[in-house]
Design an enzyme around this catalytic site. Sequence first.
Site, PDB file in Angstrom:
ATOM      1  CE  LYS A 181      -1.365 -16.017  -1.833  1.00 21.91           C
ATOM      2  NZ  LYS A 181      -1.167 -14.293  -1.876  1.00 21.91           N
ATOM      3  CE1 TYR A 283      -4.179  -8.837   8.936  1.00 19.53           C
ATOM      4  CE2 TYR A 283      -2.112  -9.493   8.647  1.00 19.53           C
ATOM      5  CZ  TYR A 283      -3.278  -9.725   8.038  1.00 19.53           C
ATOM      6  OH  TYR A 283      -3.895 -10.372   7.226  1.00 19.53           O
TER       7      TYR A 283
END
Length: 303
Positions: A181, A283
């Site tokens: 990205k 996470y």
Amino acid sequence: MTGFEARQLWLDWLARERRASRHTLVAYGGDLTDFLDFLTRHQGEEPSMASFAALRPADLRAFLAERATRDGVGNATRARQLAAIRGFLRFLARHHGLPPLALAGLRGPRVVPPAPRPLTPEQALDVSRAAGDVENTPLLSARDTALFTLLYGCGLRISEGLALNVKDAPKAGQALRILGKGEKERLVPVLPAVAEAVAAYLRLRGGALPDDPLFLGARGDRLDPGVAQKALRTYRRLVGLPESATPHALRHSFATHLLGAGGDLRAIQELLGHASLSTTQRYTSVDSVKLLETWQKAHPRAR
């Protein structure tokens, strides 16, 4: 200068100066079109620099309210649209003489990012090894096996995997160069299983040129992500995996399994290509949930 001319100038500047990705330009371009269409109805004429100078927080609140009530747009999309409008107005203020607008106190919709939904290590391995079996030819089966092994083994976004050409094919012992990205480049280690799965696919395919797409669709074009998503959807329903078992879940699984095995959070951030550590830190909450479940099942005092 009309509002739509100003919109194009901003998008050109984002592409040239900020090196915004094609997906960002499409999303922000659509957001500005929605806002300019709203202003045309709201003010009774096509927006201009004078219209922008006269904007007040109430106008933006009215736009966001209309998007929610009339169009059913969720919080995440409306928050992105507000960010696009702010960026657009800042650009006009800095480069085209628009007076700075008092929008600092305007808060967007609250967005709570959904927690990643990874697979178990056994499920992820099963997908990477066997999901290609739903295809009806050995070549397509090998292709899907190579793709899903790559996504899980290297933690790639599906767009990153499908953007690779034959000359970029992963090789064991060499780092894989990924353009992520925002045109951000990163290097990812390649596991032998990944290199072997891709090599097996290319052997069956034969005659591939260096600049050809690595993953081809049935008609010889670059593989469409929708085709890969459909293949995994078919497989997960055949074997009873959860609906959250998607190509992107393989990337989530890569990060979660590394973290659970003691991987360093900063290193995982680099491997995933996250610009911010806070994105990777999502996470840690997933892993904490699994640790709590294990404790509740195993600890004598938890019963």
